[in-house]
Design an enzyme around this catalytic site. Structure first.
Site, PDB file in Angstrom:
ATOM      1  N   GLU A  61      11.274   3.485  16.346  1.00 18.76           N
ATOM      2  CA  GLU A  61      10.035   4.175  15.971  1.00 18.76           C
ATOM      3  C   GLU A  61       8.957   3.142  15.723  1.00 18.76           C
ATOM      4  OE1 GLU A  61      11.035   6.285  12.379  1.00 18.76           O
ATOM      5  OE2 GLU A  61      12.162   7.819  13.434  1.00 18.76           O
ATOM      6  N   LYS A  73       6.431   1.171  13.630  1.00 21.25           N
ATOM      7  CA  LYS A  73       6.368   0.872  12.193  1.00 21.25           C
ATOM      8  C   LYS A  73       4.895   0.852  11.797  1.00 21.25           C
ATOM      9  CE  LYS A  73       8.078  -2.361   8.729  1.00 21.25           C
ATOM     10  NZ  LYS A  73       6.937  -2.211   7.856  1.00 21.25           N
ATOM     11  N   ARG A 108       5.905   4.586  -2.883  1.00 22.83           N
ATOM     12  CA  ARG A 108       7.178   3.903  -2.658  1.00 22.83           C
ATOM     13  C   ARG A 108       7.952   3.726  -3.957  1.00 22.83           C
ATOM     14  NH1 ARG A 108       9.598  -0.861  -2.858  1.00 22.83           N
ATOM     15  NH2 ARG A 108      10.517  -1.786  -0.985  1.00 22.83           N
ATOM     16  N   GLU A 156       4.302   7.746   6.315  1.00 21.58           N
ATOM     17  CA  GLU A 156       3.379   6.632   6.083  1.00 21.58           C
ATOM     18  C   GLU A 156       1.966   7.185   6.244  1.00 21.58           C
ATOM     19  OE1 GLU A 156       4.723   3.668   5.308  1.00 21.58           O
ATOM     20  OE2 GLU A 156       3.264   2.129   5.806  1.00 21.58           O
ATOM     21  N   GLU A 202       2.797  -2.493  12.927  1.00 21.01           N
ATOM     22  CA  GLU A 202       3.333  -3.810  12.561  1.00 21.01           C
ATOM     23  C   GLU A 202       4.502  -4.232  13.420  1.00 21.01           C
ATOM     24  OE1 GLU A 202       4.531  -3.137   8.418  1.00 21.01           O
ATOM     25  OE2 GLU A 202       3.811  -5.171   8.075  1.00 21.01           O
ATOM     26  N   LYS A 224      16.686   2.623  14.072  1.00 18.37           N
ATOM     27  CA  LYS A 224      17.534   3.372  13.144  1.00 18.37           C
ATOM     28  C   LYS A 224      18.758   3.961  13.845  1.00 18.37           C
ATOM     29  CE  LYS A 224      13.413   4.790  10.561  1.00 18.37           C
ATOM     30  NZ  LYS A 224      12.563   5.886  10.101  1.00 18.37           N
ATOM     31  N   ARG A 226      18.851  -0.478   0.706  1.00 19.19           N
ATOM     32  CA  ARG A 226      18.387  -1.298   1.833  1.00 19.19           C
ATOM     33  C   ARG A 226      19.559  -1.315   2.788  1.00 19.19           C
ATOM     34  NH1 ARG A 226      14.181  -4.215   2.176  1.00 19.19           N
ATOM     35  NH2 ARG A 226      13.828  -4.262  -0.066  1.00 19.19           N
ATOM     36  N   LYS A 250      14.162  -3.450  10.639  1.00 22.60           N
ATOM     37  CA  LYS A 250      12.753  -3.575  10.978  1.00 22.60           C
ATOM     38  C   LYS A 250      12.545  -4.816  11.837  1.00 22.60           C
ATOM     39  CE  LYS A 250      11.996  -5.308   6.258  1.00 22.60           C
ATOM     40  NZ  LYS A 250      11.375  -5.122   4.978  1.00 22.60           N
TER      41      LYS A 250
HETATM   42  P1  ATP Z   1      10.733  -3.969   1.734  1.00 25.64           P
HETATM   43  O1  ATP Z   1      10.011  -5.264   1.927  1.00 25.64           O
HETATM   44  O2  ATP Z   1      11.224  -3.754   0.367  1.00 25.64           O
HETATM   45  O3  ATP Z   1      11.669  -3.646   2.831  1.00 25.64           O
HETATM   46  P2  ATP Z   1       8.337  -2.800   2.212  1.00 25.64           P
HETATM   47  O4  ATP Z   1       7.705  -1.674   1.521  1.00 25.64           O
HETATM   48  O5  ATP Z   1       7.720  -4.136   2.121  1.00 25.64           O
HETATM   49  O6  ATP Z   1       9.750  -2.829   1.808  1.00 25.64           O
HETATM   50  P3  ATP Z   1       8.516  -3.066   4.973  1.00 25.64           P
HETATM   51  O7  ATP Z   1       9.288  -4.301   4.957  1.00 25.64           O
HETATM   52  O8  ATP Z   1       7.111  -3.192   5.383  1.00 25.64           O
HETATM   53  O9  ATP Z   1       8.571  -2.353   3.621  1.00 25.64           O
HETATM   54  O10 ATP Z   1       9.288  -1.967   5.864  1.00 25.64           O
HETATM   55  C1  ATP Z   1       9.579  -0.692   5.530  1.00 25.64           C
HETATM   56  C2  ATP Z   1       8.327   0.144   5.348  1.00 25.64           C
HETATM   57  O11 ATP Z   1       7.733   0.453   6.594  1.00 25.64           O
HETATM   58  C3  ATP Z   1       8.606   1.484   4.743  1.00 25.64           C
HETATM   59  O12 ATP Z   1       8.683   1.393   3.342  1.00 25.64           O
HETATM   60  C4  ATP Z   1       7.443   2.336   5.208  1.00 25.64           C
HETATM   61  O13 ATP Z   1       6.412   2.252   4.266  1.00 25.64           O
HETATM   62  C5  ATP Z   1       6.979   1.650   6.469  1.00 25.64           C
HETATM   63  N1  ATP Z   1       7.170   2.428   7.718  1.00 25.64           N
HETATM   64  C6  ATP Z   1       6.245   2.555   8.691  1.00 25.64           C
HETATM   65  N2  ATP Z   1       6.711   3.262   9.717  1.00 25.64           N
HETATM   66  C7  ATP Z   1       7.980   3.618   9.413  1.00 25.64           C
HETATM   67  C8  ATP Z   1       8.982   4.356  10.097  1.00 25.64           C
HETATM   68  N3  ATP Z   1       8.787   4.845  11.307  1.00 25.64           N
HETATM   69  N4  ATP Z   1      10.173   4.513   9.464  1.00 25.64           N
HETATM   70  C9  ATP Z   1      10.400   4.004   8.229  1.00 25.64           C
HETATM   71  N5  ATP Z   1       9.481   3.289   7.541  1.00 25.64           N
HETATM   72  C10 ATP Z   1       8.284   3.084   8.124  1.00 25.64           C
END
Ligand code: ATP
Length: 678
Positions: free
Chosen positions: A305, A307, A346, A378, A477, A482, A496, A502
Site C-alpha cells: 500500500e 505509505k 496515534r 492517515e 513516503e 502487509k 510492532r 515499511k
Molecule cells: P514508528 O516509527 O513507531 O513505526 P511512526 O508513527 O513513526 O511509527 P512510521 O514509521 O512512519 O510510523 O510508519 C507507520 C505509519 O505510517 C503509521 O503509523 C501510519 O501513520 C502511516 N501510514 C501511512 N500509510 C499507511 C498504510 N497504508 N498503512 C499503515 N500505516 C500507514
C-alpha cells in the site's frame, strides 16, 4: 515467598475492610518493589497488594491501578498534570518552610526531587496530625490539580500539591532516613515522583496488568472454596484473557468495573472492542530493500500500500439511528449531527476538536448499511486545485484544537487502510483480505475527502519497484507491505509486527528508518544563532530501565525560523540538572549548557549508526559495546517535531540496537562518530 505472604496478610495494620485504602499501604508496596530488580518479585508484590485491595476495598481497585502505572486516567481522557519541576520545588519549599535556594541545593546534592521532599519533610516538626492520605484521596487531589486552569492556575496547582505534601507521612514522620533506606516507603517521595511522571520502580504497565490478572484469579478461586489456591492453568488463562481484552479495549476505567461485576473468566464476553475507546495502533518494522521484504514474505501472500505522509487517525462512529448500540465511556465520543463520533491520534489522544470537518462528513461516506465502525487511517493535507496530497508540513500548519469547520484553510483527505470494527462486531481477527473487502463494501470514496489507501498485490520485484516509484510521485513516503491472508494477517493492536513492513524511499540502503528522539538538553547558539539554542542533546528511550539514553548531539536540519520557534518552548522546560533517569556521559566536556524536562520528540534522520563512548544509547543491548560504548548517530539531521509521540514512545534502545545490528556497514571500520557538527 514466606515473607511476601506474611506481608500480604497485613501490609498495613490500620487498614480495615471497607476503609478507603491507605496511601501508605501502596507506598509500602512501592518500597518493596524498589528494593529489587527481579521482575517476578516485583510482579508478586504488585499482585499481593492488588489482592489485598480486592479483599478489603474493591471499590479502590481503579485508582490503585492508575497510581501504580503513574497515570490519572486513560490517554483519551486528555488529563494532564501540567506541572514542571519548578512548581514541585516551590511546593516542597512552601510546605516545609524552606527557601527555594535550599530546596534547589538539596536537589543538586541528592539528584532526586522525591528524596528532597523526604529530607525536607523529615525535619519538619508536626504541630498537628493531618488525616492520613488515602489512595482515592491522592487520586482525586491529583485530578483536581490537573483540572486547574485559567488565571492563577499555577499558584492553585502549587496549593494542591502543598495540601497533599502536608498530609504525607504524618503517620511516620521522623522514621525515615534517606541515607539509610533511600526514603523507604515515604509518601512524599512517591507523590513527588508521580508529579514528575516517573515512579522509578521498574514497574512496567505490562507487569501491573499481569499482576492484576493474578490477583483477580486468586481472589475468585479463593471466593469459591476456603483456602483453595489457583492452578497454574487458571493463572495462565486469566492472564491470557486480560491481555487479550486489554489489547482490544485499553481502558482500565471500563475493564476494572466489568471485571469486578462479571469476574475475570467471563471478561471477554463482557468487555469487547467498542467505539469510543481507542485501540493502540498496530506498528510496522522497518526494512531497507525490496529484497528484504520478499525474503520475509517468501511463500506467503502479501499486499503493498502507499505509505501516506500525514497524521495517523483512528475514527470511531455510531450512526444516529443506532446510538443505543454505543457502549463506550461517556464524555469521550461526542454526539454530532452524524451520530456519535470521535477521532484519536496515534497515541490515543482525542483529536475531535482538531478535525471537526472530518467528523461532520462521516455519514456522507458510509453506505446505508454501515451503522458503526472503527477505521484506521492517515489524514493528509490536500491540494483542492491540483487534486493531490500536499507535504506533511502543510498539515502541521493546521490549528491543533478548537477548530471551527468554517475556518479550516488546510483541507484534509482521509486515506483509510484498515477496518477494526463494523456494525457492532470487532473484525480485528479476520484476515487483511477480508477486512479490506469489508472496508471497500462499507464506504463510498469522495474525492478530496475520503479514499482507500492505494494498494497492489503483485509480487515481482519490478512491480514493487514501480509501485514504490508511483507512491513517491503521489507525495507518499514509500510503501507499507502487509501479510494478506491467514491468521497472521489479523490486526495486532499495539504491536510492532513482522506482518507489517515499511519501506521508506529516503532510507533505502541506509538504516531503513528515521528515529524519533527525546530532547534532553541544548547548547547556546554561536554566530548568527546567539539568541537561540543552536544545537541539542537527544536520547532514545529504554523501557526496561525507564531511562532516557543519550544518542547524539544535533545542530543540522533546523531553519532559523524553526530554531526561533523552538527556543521559547524549550526555555519553559529548563531544569537545573539532569533527571536521575537520564543516562548520559558524566565527562565535564560532554555536558550541554542547559537540561530540559523530557517533553518533546523529534524525528531525526541519520547517515548511519556508530559506536561511541560519549553516548549511552543501547549500551547494554548491543553486542560489542561491552556496556561502555553506546550507539550514536552519524550526521544526524532534524526532520520534524513529532507532536503525536510522547517521550516514552520515542525510538527504543532495543530498536536502535536492531538497526545497528542490521546495518550493512557494521563490520566496516567507520572511524569515530562525527556527529558534533556545530
Ligand atoms: P514508528 O516509527 O513507531 O513505526 P511512526 O508513527 O513513526 O511509527 P512510521 O514509521 O512512519 O510510523 O510508519 C507507520 C505509519 O505510517 C503509521 O503509523 C501510519 O501513520 C502511516 N501510514 C501511512 N500509510 C499507511 C498504510 N497504508 N498503512 C499503515 N500505516 C500507514
Amino acid at each position: 515467598q514466606t515473607t511476601l505472604k506474611s506481608k500480604a496478610k497485613d501490609p498495613y495494620p490500620d487498614w480495615k475492610a471497607g476503609d478507603p485504602v491507605p496511601y501508605a499501604a501502596l507506598c509500602t508496596t512501592f518500597s518493596l518493589i524498589e528494593m529489587t530488580t527481579k521482575r517476578l518479585i516485583i510482579q508478586a508484590h504488585c499482585a499481593l497488594f492488588l489482592r489485598q485491595v480486592l479483599r478489603l476495598t474493591p471499590e479502590d481497585m481503579l485508582p490503585t491501578v492508575l497510581l501504580m502505572i503513574n497515570k490519572l486516567a486513560a490517554d483519551y481522557a486528555g488529563i494532564e498534570l501540567g506541572i514542571g519541576e519548578s512548581l514541585v520545588m516551590k511546593a516542597i519549599g512552601e510546605t516545609t518552610g524552606r527557601s527555594l535556594e535550599v530546596v534547589k541545593n538539596d536537589q543538586r546534592v541528592l539528584g532526586d526531587l522525591g528524596l528532597v521532599a523526604v529530607k525536607s519533610r523529615a525535619k519538619q516538626p508536626t504541630m498537628f496530625k493531618p488525616k492520613p492520605l488515602t489512595i482515592r484521596g491522592v487520586h482525586k487531589g491529583l485530578i483536581g490539580i490537573a483540572a486547574t486552569s485559567g488565571a492563577g492556575a499555577q499558584g492553585r496547582k502549587v496549593d494542591g500539591i502543598k495540601k497533599m505534601l502536608a498530609a504525607a507521612d504524618s503517620h511516620n514522620s521522623g522514621k525515615i532516613d534517606i541515607t539509610v533506606d533511600n526514603g523507604g516507603a515515604s509518601e512524599a517521595k512517591f507523590i513527588v515522583r508521580f508529579l514528575e511522571g516517573k515512579l522509578r520502580l521498574g514497574l512496567a504497565e505490562r507487569t501491573v496488568l499481569v499482576s492484576l490478572a493474578q490477583a483477580m484469579v486468586c481472589h475468585e478461586v479463593e471466593a469459591k472454596g476456603e483456602g483453595k489456591i489457583p492452578t497454574t492453568e487458571q493463572l495462565a488463562k486469566g492472564e491470557q484473557i486480560l491481555k487479550q481484552v486489554f489489547s482490544n479495549l485499553p481502558s482500565y476505567d471500563v475493564i476494572i468495573p466489568a471485571m469486578l461485576d462479571h469476574g475475570i473468566f467471563n471478561l471477554a464476553e463482557n468487555c469487547k472492542l467498542q467505539p469510543g475507546v481507542p485501540l493502540k495502533p498496530m506498528l510496522a518494522k522497518p526494512t531497507k530493500s525490496i529484497t528484504e521484504v520478499l525474503d520475509r514474505f517468501e511463500n506467503q501472500t502479501f499486499t503493498c500500500e502507499y505509505k501516506y505522509d500525514g497524521e495517523r487517525a483512528q475514527i470511531h462512529y455510531v450512526a444516529k439511528d443506532s446510538e443505543q448500540q454505543y457502549k463506550g465511556p461517556a464524555g469521550v465520543a461526542k454526539k454530532t449531527g452524524s451520530g456519535i463520533t470521535a477521532i484519536f491520534s496515534r497515541n490515543s489522544e482525542d483529536l475531535s476538536t482538531k478535525y471537526p470537518d472530518i467528523l461532520s462528513k462521516l455519514d456522507t461516506w458510509v453506505k446505508p448499511d454501515t451503522k458503526s465502525f472503527v477505521l484506521d487511517c492517515e489524514t493528509c493535507a490536500w491540494d483542492m486545485v491540483e487534486k493531490k496530497v500536499l507535504p506533511f508540513q502543510q498539515l502541521m500548519t493546521r490549528k491543533k484544537k478548537d477548530v471551527k469547520v468554517e475556518d479550516v484553510k488546510v483541507k484534509v483527505t482521509v486515506f483509510a487502510f484498515d477496518l477494526l470494527f463494523l456494525n457492532g462486531e470487532a473484525v480485528v481477527e479476520k484476515s487483511l483480505r477480508e477486512r479490506r473487502e469489508l472496508l471497500h463494501k462499507s464506504f463510498n470514496p469522495v474525492e478530496g475527502e475520503f479514499g482507500f489507501a492505494t494498494s497492489m498485490n503483485g509480487r515481482e520485484i519490478d512491480e514493487i519497484q514501480q509501485f514504490l516509484d508511483d507512491s513517491v510521485k503521489a507525495s507518499c513516503e514509500g510503501l507499507m507491505v502487509k501479510m494478506l491472508d491467514g491468521a497472521e494477517s489479523g490486526y495486532e493492536p499495539s504491536k510492532r509486527s513482522r506482518n507489517w513492513l515499511k519501506i521508506k524511499k529516503d532510507y533505502l540502503s541506509g538504516i531503513g528508518d528515521s528515529l524519533d528522539l527525546v530532547v534532553l538538553g541544548a547548547y547556546y547558539g554561536k554566530g548568527k544563532r546567539t539568541s537561540v539554542y543552536g544545537a541539542f542533546l537527544l536520547a532514545c528511550y529504554n523501557p526496561s530501565t525507564d531511562t532516557y539514553e543519550t544518542i547524539c548531539n544535533i545542530g543540522t536540519g533546523f531553519s532559523e525560523a524553526v530554531l526561533e520557534e523552538l527556543h521559547p518552548q524549550l526555555k519553559d522546560i529548563v531544569i537545573e540538572r539532569p533527571k536521575p533517569f537520564y543516562s548520559h556521559s558524566s565527562g565535564n566536556q560532554h555536558q550541554p549548557d542547559v537540561w530540559f524536562e523530557p517533553r518533546f520528540v523529534w524525528e531525526v534522520k541519520t547517515a548511519d549508526l556508530t559506536l561511541s563512548p560519549r553516548y549511552k544509547a543501547a549500551c547494554k543491548e548491543h553486542v560489542g559495546g561491552g556496556g561502555e560504548k553506546g550507539i550514536s548517530l552519524r550526521f544526524p539531521r532534524f526532520i520534524k517535531i513529532r507532536d503525536d509521540k510522547k517521550p516514552d514512545e520515542a525510538t527504543s534502545s532495543r530498536q536502535v540496537a536492531e538497526m545497528y545490528q542490521k546495518q550493512e556497514s557494521v563490520s566496516k571500520n567507520k572511524g569515530p562518530a562525527v556527529d558534533d557538527d556545530f
